[in-house]
Design a protein around this motif. Structure first.
Motif, PDB file in Angstrom:
ATOM      1  N   SER B 669       1.066  -1.233  -0.005  1.00 53.50           N
ATOM      2  CA  SER B 669      -0.141   0.128  -0.005  1.00 53.50           C
ATOM      3  C   SER B 669       0.595   1.024  -0.194  1.00 53.50           C
ATOM      4  N   VAL B 670       0.425   1.822  -0.527  1.00 44.54           N
ATOM      5  CA  VAL B 670       1.216   3.281  -1.326  1.00 44.54           C
ATOM      6  C   VAL B 670       0.993   4.562  -1.704  1.00 44.54           C
ATOM      7  N   ARG B 671       1.850   5.193  -0.501  1.00 44.40           N
ATOM      8  CA  ARG B 671       0.612   6.752  -1.372  1.00 44.40           C
ATOM      9  C   ARG B 671       2.131   7.918  -1.828  1.00 44.40           C
ATOM     10  N   VAL B 672       0.745   8.669  -3.137  1.00 46.95           N
ATOM     11  CA  VAL B 672       2.507   9.567  -3.079  1.00 46.95           C
ATOM     12  C   VAL B 672       1.524  10.996  -2.453  1.00 46.95           C
ATOM     13  N   VAL B 673       2.659  11.661  -2.441  1.00 47.96           N
ATOM     14  CA  VAL B 673       1.977  13.250  -1.776  1.00 47.96           C
ATOM     15  C   VAL B 673       2.556  13.503  -2.357  1.00 47.96           C
ATOM     16  N   ASN B 674       2.034  15.209  -2.988  1.00 42.93           N
ATOM     17  CA  ASN B 674       2.774  16.251  -3.652  1.00 42.93           C
ATOM     18  C   ASN B 674       2.913  17.120  -2.701  1.00 42.93           C
ATOM     19  N   VAL B 675       3.745  17.517  -2.221  1.00 41.59           N
ATOM     20  CA  VAL B 675       4.450  19.393  -2.078  1.00 41.59           C
ATOM     21  C   VAL B 675       4.452  20.755  -2.773  1.00 41.59           C
ATOM     22  N   VAL B 676       4.004  21.283  -3.038  1.00 38.45           N
ATOM     23  CA  VAL B 676       3.916  22.287  -4.111  1.00 38.45           C
ATOM     24  C   VAL B 676       4.168  24.221  -2.909  1.00 38.45           C
ATOM     25  N   ASP B 677       3.633  24.011  -2.537  1.00 33.55           N
ATOM     26  CA  ASP B 677       3.865  24.781  -1.151  1.00 33.55           C
ATOM     27  C   ASP B 677       4.956  24.640   0.447  1.00 33.55           C
ATOM     28  N   LEU B 678       6.345  24.917   0.479  1.00 30.81           N
ATOM     29  CA  LEU B 678       7.102  23.800   0.827  1.00 30.81           C
ATOM     30  C   LEU B 678       7.220  24.526   2.789  1.00 30.81           C
ATOM     31  N   MET B 679       6.267  25.858   2.465  1.00 35.35           N
ATOM     32  CA  MET B 679       6.299  26.281   4.170  1.00 35.35           C
ATOM     33  C   MET B 679       4.836  25.587   4.641  1.00 35.35           C
ATOM     34  N   ARG B 680       4.704  24.604   3.826  1.00 40.11           N
ATOM     35  CA  ARG B 680       3.098  23.970   4.573  1.00 40.11           C
ATOM     36  C   ARG B 680       3.753  23.187   5.342  1.00 40.11           C
ATOM     37  N   ILE B 681       4.820  22.296   5.077  1.00 39.70           N
ATOM     38  CA  ILE B 681       5.818  20.932   5.900  1.00 39.70           C
ATOM     39  C   ILE B 681       6.527  21.782   7.858  1.00 39.70           C
ATOM     40  N   GLN B 682       5.703  23.127   7.549  1.00 39.47           N
ATOM     41  CA  GLN B 682       7.025  23.886   8.438  1.00 39.47           C
ATOM     42  C   GLN B 682       5.833  23.804  10.357  1.00 39.47           C
ATOM     43  N   ASP B 683       5.319  23.720  10.908  1.00 33.44           N
ATOM     44  CA  ASP B 683       5.110  24.125  12.219  1.00 33.44           C
ATOM     45  C   ASP B 683       4.239  25.416  12.277  1.00 33.44           C
ATOM     46  N   PRO B 684       3.169  25.419  12.482  1.00 33.74           N
ATOM     47  CA  PRO B 684       2.523  26.170  11.978  1.00 33.74           C
ATOM     48  C   PRO B 684       3.054  27.634  12.932  1.00 33.74           C
ATOM     49  N   SER B 685       3.181  27.017  14.246  1.00 33.61           N
ATOM     50  CA  SER B 685       4.000  28.515  14.944  1.00 33.61           C
ATOM     51  C   SER B 685       5.084  28.930  14.648  1.00 33.61           C
ATOM     52  N   HIS B 686       5.477  28.182  13.854  1.00 35.08           N
ATOM     53  CA  HIS B 686       7.140  28.551  12.673  1.00 35.08           C
ATOM     54  C   HIS B 686       6.499  29.673  11.125  1.00 35.08           C
ATOM     55  N   HIS B 687       5.409  29.151  10.684  1.00 35.06           N
ATOM     56  CA  HIS B 687       5.215  29.969   9.829  1.00 35.06           C
ATOM     57  C   HIS B 687       3.433  29.737   9.301  1.00 35.06           C
ATOM     58  N   PRO B 688       2.889  31.224   8.735  1.00 33.54           N
ATOM     59  CA  PRO B 688       0.984  31.515   8.554  1.00 33.54           C
ATOM     60  C   PRO B 688       1.195  29.609   7.912  1.00 33.54           C
ATOM     61  N   HIS B 689       1.516  29.690   6.208  1.00 34.89           N
ATOM     62  CA  HIS B 689       1.711  28.679   5.575  1.00 34.89           C
ATOM     63  C   HIS B 689       1.123  27.334   6.090  1.00 34.89           C
ATOM     64  N   GLY B 690       1.768  27.236   7.596  1.00 37.19           N
ATOM     65  CA  GLY B 690       2.351  25.385   8.181  1.00 37.19           C
ATOM     66  C   GLY B 690       1.081  24.954   8.425  1.00 37.19           C
ATOM     67  N   MET B 691       0.989  23.851   8.349  1.00 34.73           N
ATOM     68  CA  MET B 691      -0.376  22.895   8.191  1.00 34.73           C
ATOM     69  C   MET B 691       0.090  22.496   9.838  1.00 34.73           C
ATOM     70  N   ARG B 692      -2.102  22.021  10.460  1.00 32.30           N
ATOM     71  CA  ARG B 692      -2.109  21.846  11.119  1.00 32.30           C
ATOM     72  C   ARG B 692      -1.590  20.420  11.637  1.00 32.30           C
ATOM     73  N   ASP B 693      -0.952  19.807  13.052  1.00 29.78           N
ATOM     74  CA  ASP B 693      -0.211  18.512  12.966  1.00 29.78           C
ATOM     75  C   ASP B 693      -1.622  17.643  12.585  1.00 29.78           C
ATOM     76  N   LEU B 694      -2.440  17.783  13.023  1.00 21.33           N
ATOM     77  CA  LEU B 694      -3.810  16.788  13.253  1.00 21.33           C
ATOM     78  C   LEU B 694      -3.566  16.405  11.297  1.00 21.33           C
ATOM     79  N   GLU B 695      -3.965  17.872  10.458  1.00 24.08           N
ATOM     80  CA  GLU B 695      -4.007  17.097   9.643  1.00 24.08           C
ATOM     81  C   GLU B 695      -2.608  16.724   8.557  1.00 24.08           C
ATOM     82  N   PHE B 696      -1.650  17.352   8.956  1.00 23.61           N
ATOM     83  CA  PHE B 696       0.045  16.804   8.696  1.00 23.61           C
ATOM     84  C   PHE B 696       0.024  14.966   9.186  1.00 23.61           C
ATOM     85  N   ASP B 697      -0.330  15.164  10.184  1.00 24.34           N
ATOM     86  CA  ASP B 697      -0.653  13.196  10.598  1.00 24.34           C
ATOM     87  C   ASP B 697      -1.544  12.542   9.686  1.00 24.34           C
ATOM     88  N   ALA B 698      -2.087  13.480   9.372  1.00 27.68           N
ATOM     89  CA  ALA B 698      -3.974  12.268   8.648  1.00 27.68           C
ATOM     90  C   ALA B 698      -2.320  12.470   7.292  1.00 27.68           C
TER      91      ALA B 698
END
Lengths: 811, 811
Positions: B669-698
């Protein structure tokens, strides 16, 4: 290279030979042009023994023809001057993608086959020479470390003239001929280089002969300098201090021999003029006035001698000749025929014998031995002299382990040692953007002066016709001169504001790449490391404000190959001394050292500093409070918390934080760790200095909270440490882009890196501590102290909290 | 700002006023000098109502006097020209640390008090004005975003003239007076700027009036240009295309009024000449020949009117006047007396009334309203016009979700949209280092041309007297022109090689810092974001080799404040379109977009691309093999492995790797994830585009292995993701500094980022998989395929494995 040159007495001239007829020069030029085209196009049938077939041509045509005929013309004519005069000459090739030309000439020189034995000087070697060019696993399309005789990569443009001037320093007798492309001439670095003759002494340095090659076009545009009136061009060259010699030729089908005659004249005038300048200067003229050096402006058509018109489009003399003038040779029979016709136009059967060897007639234009520009030891790092390194002990500050923390000046201390290094070694130079004095390195002026060929004034200080300090307000120029100086076998140091060293990010990058590539080239010798001292750093820009506050150069540096880069953050004077002595003892690296110039507490004795720098990081037991700690076995005890630090200001704050904790929570077990060699933090599989995990875990523990006060951006520590066992407990404080004009303490406050914040972090992070009776009161008090320190500064404009007002007390 | 100007019709001149007597000019100059000295020294007693006491003086003296009197002289004389002529003028202050002068004049203008109401135009305001300068929590010692009328920070030097030219573009009627320090003139950026008039159209653009201020010294050294013969200086200016007007004065105690007379003459001649050039050009002269613009060379003593000799050392006219000429004023009674004498030498009682207000006589030199240089909406970002943004849909590539992977050209696609953007908006410009065509943005030439004021040739392509594309072989100059253009309210784009954008690291830094500071200045308007497209990127330098391979700019970018920086890595044409439309819709940011120019598989339809860019990252279910995956709830299923990717080439390899896995291990079972907005990866406390942990973990799961194929250095992903739940299972592949001249596939191979390596990583990382029967054989086969691909390329010079030879198959 003669013994005299090795002893720094200047380059000895070879014997002048018979004059070389221009038809030999033309033959060499045709041969080099043939070999250039061959490299771009052919993978088989190099001598055209049979009619050209599509399969003889490379499947992917990648290369640059446009600049090649001009570079070949210059090479052939310089060879003539060298053969006739015996003048040692270095060829610095500035134009982008001049690879085919430089490689062609070095093969004709014979050097290529000597250095790369598989590329023999015959048909088989020629085929391999052609095939490897811009081919998978082969060589790039520009001059590179693999190119014999090169010290300048033709990739990122703009550095040729500063490299040339750097090479000429302390190279008396040498002529550095520097071809500058008219595209390259539009860059900032090149534009900043024209006036570098201000630092050149005609007696003790070599000469630089700029050859501005106007072929009129860049990739897809005309060039700026090619489209101005000739009178303006002359004013431009004269306004930059040169006497321009103009050579224009090759347009409208002009006979090549007429161009050769004019070019030969210009080269003769230039070499004569250089000889006159040297003689006049030796006789005293330089004391009165700076010489006006010659420069050649060579205007020839781009892609000269290539296809004139392809598919109805004018190619020769336009930007269409920049890369491959014929682009569909495998598919298009007409293109194939044009390529064959083009190659045969050089009459290869007159240039190479039946075995593919250059014909004997070309021997007359090939300088002997090391006088070949491709074989000069100057460029091939064959003349590096080992430095005599002074002991650091006589220069060290006296630090009594029982009385640590007295104020001292790290840079002043280093300056006295560095002055001694300069005194002992004539081939060490100091480059800086007008900051030698403000960086407290004034001791060097007891040994030498700033070089200055322009007008002197009675009130000038430390300025002289001769000197080994060079200062101009251009980090770019300083870096480029130092690179040229190092790559020709000498030693040096550059100082800069930490924030503004970003100006040379790209130059650092390219120099590191050069070193990386060069390490794979077996015949290249070792060169001295490029040493940076960044002394006006992010934490002490008291009046300069935000624009002067940036520690990000370290992030750029750590991305380069681990074999090349080192980062040191000495926390005091004696560690700076130990770091710098080590840095000057290394080769083929870039050593970046960050050390503040302001008064700072001194922590380590000379012996302690040597041991600490040797270890790269270590526990400072005297600063912590860890009963039972065993210096020989740090893993034997486990403190409640580790306070780690890297950088002089963060170290002071960490020690102050440990003191706060010791005063108010004496039962808390606190370990202080100082990191001086940043790469120790990285995984050993990623960096040769990386500490082994077992050792690292013993120092940083496997599970205690680590509060790390870092000089730069916190993320850099995470980037280096993410593989470490205890990474999840690592809490880093660093610069968070909160800058302004304020006191040193307030800068730390703004960025949450001050002593109170670090101590408060401990209260928060040590399990169970936050809830303990009394701790909340301690926290309130420290918050209040922190706020009071700021309020005082904003009211009084002064900063009694740290640095001036605080003094370390041992526990 | 008039309505006409807002409509792009040029700057309307005010009414010409009566001529202003030079004694008023002198009074203004004295007042500005008084206010400059006051800022450096005083915190009380601003009008010297009482004899000066040590306590009136700041405890820490931080500031720069040396350049101030020259800057004040120019300001006063420009005011005279504006008042007499009504010509709108912008003052660009180049010299370092000119803060006291610029602030002084803006206070005299009245603007400072209007914009900072606490700094009133009276005694109390003057005291606050003095106190805040280089004071904790105050203002820096150079022109900065807080300085009214400024678009150029005097911190990192060299950018004034390029900022001036950028401001002049599309500003008909405006005069941009640019004072260039002789220190600054030594920098590469400044040296590269002289010839920027090549891009200026006298009819449709404003004029730039360079004022080269030679005060002779930098921090501790003479300057290069101040020490050359005057004839050479004239040739230098003429050689750069200018008609120099020389003003020398103030030496040997010369009467100030004589200097004023010469300076007024020079300013008059320059303004007259500019008016003539405009009139001639409007009448057709420009079609024939480029004008020769005037430039002023002003030579005055450094620290003019300050203390001549202090403690026996000559200060006026030497580098000793660079910072604070009197340094021990609180402690040394003689220094205190000299300071008072110095301040009183300006006769403040003639300049300020009893309440500390500028006397009425100075009104005659104060331009009206927005004509004050400190109040011009040009500099204060008061005139930004919202862009009309074309829909992307008509330009999108047709991608059928059932037939993904057809080859397309992202940059060509973007180019057509960008051309439409330029067509719809007259205040959008494109800047590039001669790469517009090679970056496949040629569609813009259907709308506009390259601007070119020099000689035209019949064979020139897309080159014209008027055009909104600017190309020169200097990333530095392109960046500086764009900055000047943006900070004066317009819009634009810069393209560059990814490796060479490091050349402007420091300019990026300083621009980002400007934006950060400006966001705290309430009266500064929004400015358009600075947009980069890096199209010749690290993975596709097939013939260029190692020097052209560097993805490290992203590391520099992410260090700046999160509010400012965005990084996008669109994997195909339609995502690039969506990213660019968004980028042009933002203000006050730096948007960095990396998108290759080579043919690449196309993945997303226009609608999908819009949604993907809106989300910033997401699961590409069609590329993976994850039974039960629910797009609305990615956390509902947990794959065996996540293949993540960012960047066009890594995305292709990831999808190919997923295909290899699907073919050979269909039960995985393989999932492919593409990241176009790099700052989504960062912690939301560090960058306004940062994805919330719950979403990121999903998306990335909490415990499955994640193999992340990244465009840049792997450490950057760790730096951004180190706080994420699943970080310990994150295995990143990226550029590891293994570059050379080779095929695209071999580059991936060298850096362990190719499809086989990614698939092999999965075999190794998924628990239990490595030991399963058959897996070792699959691994052997992929290793062999990998080696075979390289062998083929080295033999044939071609690369059938990826890009050209491979085609995506849906599962």
């Amino acid at each position: 290279m003669t013994a005299a040159a090795e002893q720094g007495e200047g380059f000895e001239h070879g014997a002048g030979g018979a004059s070389v007829p221009l038809d030999i020069v033309d033959a060499w030029w045709r041969a080099a042009n043939y070999l250039s085209v061959g490299q771009i196009y052919l993978m088989r049938n190099p001598l055209l023994d049979a009619p050209l077939e599509p399969d003889d041509v490379k499947p992917r045509l990648l290369g640059h023809w446009g600049t090649s005929p001009g570079l070949n013309l210059v090479y052939a004519h310089l060879n003539r001057a060298i053969v006739e005069r015996g003048t040692p000459t270095l060829y610095v090739c500035g134009p982008g993608h001049g690879g085919p030309a430089m490689v062609a000439n070095t093969w004709l020189d014979g050097t290529y086959s000597e250095l790369f034995p598989a590329i023999t000087a015959d048909r088989a070697g020629m085929e391999r020479l052609f095939r490897q060019f811009s081919f998978p696993g082969g060589i790039p399309s520009h001059a590179a470390p693999e190119t014999p005789g090169s010290i300048n990569e033709g990739g990122e443009l703009g550095y040729s003239l500063m490299h040339a001037y750097g090479a000429a320093l302390d190279s008396p007798g040498l002529v550095v001929a520097c071809v500058i492309g008219d595209g390259e001439a539009e860059t900032g670095p090149l534009a900043a280089s024209w006036r570098a003759h201000t630092f050149l002494n005609p007696v003790t340095d070599g000469a630089v002969l700029p050859i501005l090659h106007l072929n009129g076009f860049k990739i897809a545009n005309p060039t700026l300098l090619a489209r101005i009136p000739e009178s303006e061009l002359v004013e431009f060259m004269r306004g930059n201090g040169y006497e321009p010699l103009l050579v224009t030729g090759g347009f409208d089908g002009e006979d090549h021999m007429a161009v050769h005659a004019r070019m030969a004249d210009a080269i003769d005038v230039a070499y004569d003029r250089i000889a006159d300048i040297r003689a006049d200067a030796a006789a005293g003229a330089f004391a009165v006035e700076a010489p006006r050096w010659p420069a050649i402006v060579l205007r020839t058509p781009k892609g000269w001698t290539g296809p004139r018109v392809v598919d109805g489009v004018q190619v020769e003399g336009t930007f269409h000749s920049h890369q491959v003038p014929l682009s569909e040779v495998r598919e298009n029979a007409e293109h194939l025929a044009m390529l064959e016709q083009w190659l045969r136009s050089y009459r290869p059967d007159e240039l190479f014998d039946g075995e593919g060897r250059p014909v004997a007639a070309l021997d007359a234009l090939r300088p002997a031995g090391d006088l070949r520009m491709s074989a000069t030891p100057v460029a091939n790092a064959g003349i590096v002299r080992a430095l005599a390194l002074p002991d650091t002990a006589p220069f060290a500050l006296d630090v009594d382990p029982d009385e640590r923390g007295a104020t001292g000046l790290a840079m002043t201390t280093f300056g006295t040692w560095f002055a001694e290094l300069m005194r002992m070694n004539p081939d060490v130079r100091l480059f800086g953007p007008d900051e030698v004095l403000s960086n407290r390195l004034g001791a060097v002026f007891d040994v030498t002066s700033r070089a200055w060929a322009a007008r002197l004034h009675p009130l000038d200080e430390h300025l002289a016709r001769s000197g080994r300090v060079i200062e101009a307000l251009s980090e770019t120029l300083m870096q480029g001169l130092l690179e040229g100086y190092l790559l020709t076998g000498r030693h040096g140091l550059i100082t800069s504001y930490e924030a503004f060293i970003h100006i040379v990010d790209s130059m650092f990058n390219q120099h590191a790449k050069w070193l990386e590539e060069a390490s794979d080239v077996p015949w290249r010798g070792d060169v001295a490391s490029l040493n940076y001292v960044l002394s006006s750093h992010v934490w002490r820009q008291d009046h300069n404000g935000f624009s002067h506050q940036d520690p990000g150069f370290l992030n750029v540096v750590v991305n380069k190959q681990a074999e090349i880069v080192r980062v040191y953050l000495p926390p005091d004077a004696n560690t700076l001394l130990a770091v710098m002595r080590h840095a000057f003892d290394t080769q083929n690296r870039v050593n970046v050292v960050v050390a503040g110039k302001q008064p700072q507490p001194q922590w380590l004795s000379a012996d302690e500093a040597d041991a600490h720098v040797e270890a790269g990081l270590g526990v400072w037991a005297w600063a912590g409070n860890e009963p039972g700690f065993d210096g020989d076995d740090p893993g034997a005890s486990v403190p409640d918390v580790v306070l780690a630090c890297a950088g002089d200001v963060p170290t002071m704050e960490t020690i102050a934080a440990a003191q706060l904790l010791r005063d108010r929570l004496p039962e808390l077990s606190v370990r202080v760790v100082n990191v001086v060699d940043l790469m120790r933090i990285q995984d050993p599989s990623h960096h040769p200095h990386g500490m082994r995990d077992l050792e690292f875990d013993a120092v940083f523990t496997r599970s205690s909270p680590v509060i790390f006060a870092f000089h730069g951006y916190a993320s850099l520590i995470h980037q280096l440490a993410y593989r470490r066992t205890n990474h999840a407990n690592l809490h880093v404080r660093g610069f968070i882009e909160k800058g302004t004009t304020t006191t040193p303490f307030d800068m730390l406050h703004l960025n949450d890196l001050d002593r109170y914040r670090l101590a408060l972090d401990v209260l928060r992070r040590v399990p169970g501590l936050a809830g303990r009776p009394g701790v909340a009161e301690i926290a309130d008090e420290w918050h209040a102290d922190r706020a009071a320190a700021r309020a005082y500064a904003y009211e009084h404009g002064d900063d009694p909290t740290s640095i001036t007002g605080w003094r370390f007390r041992a526990g």
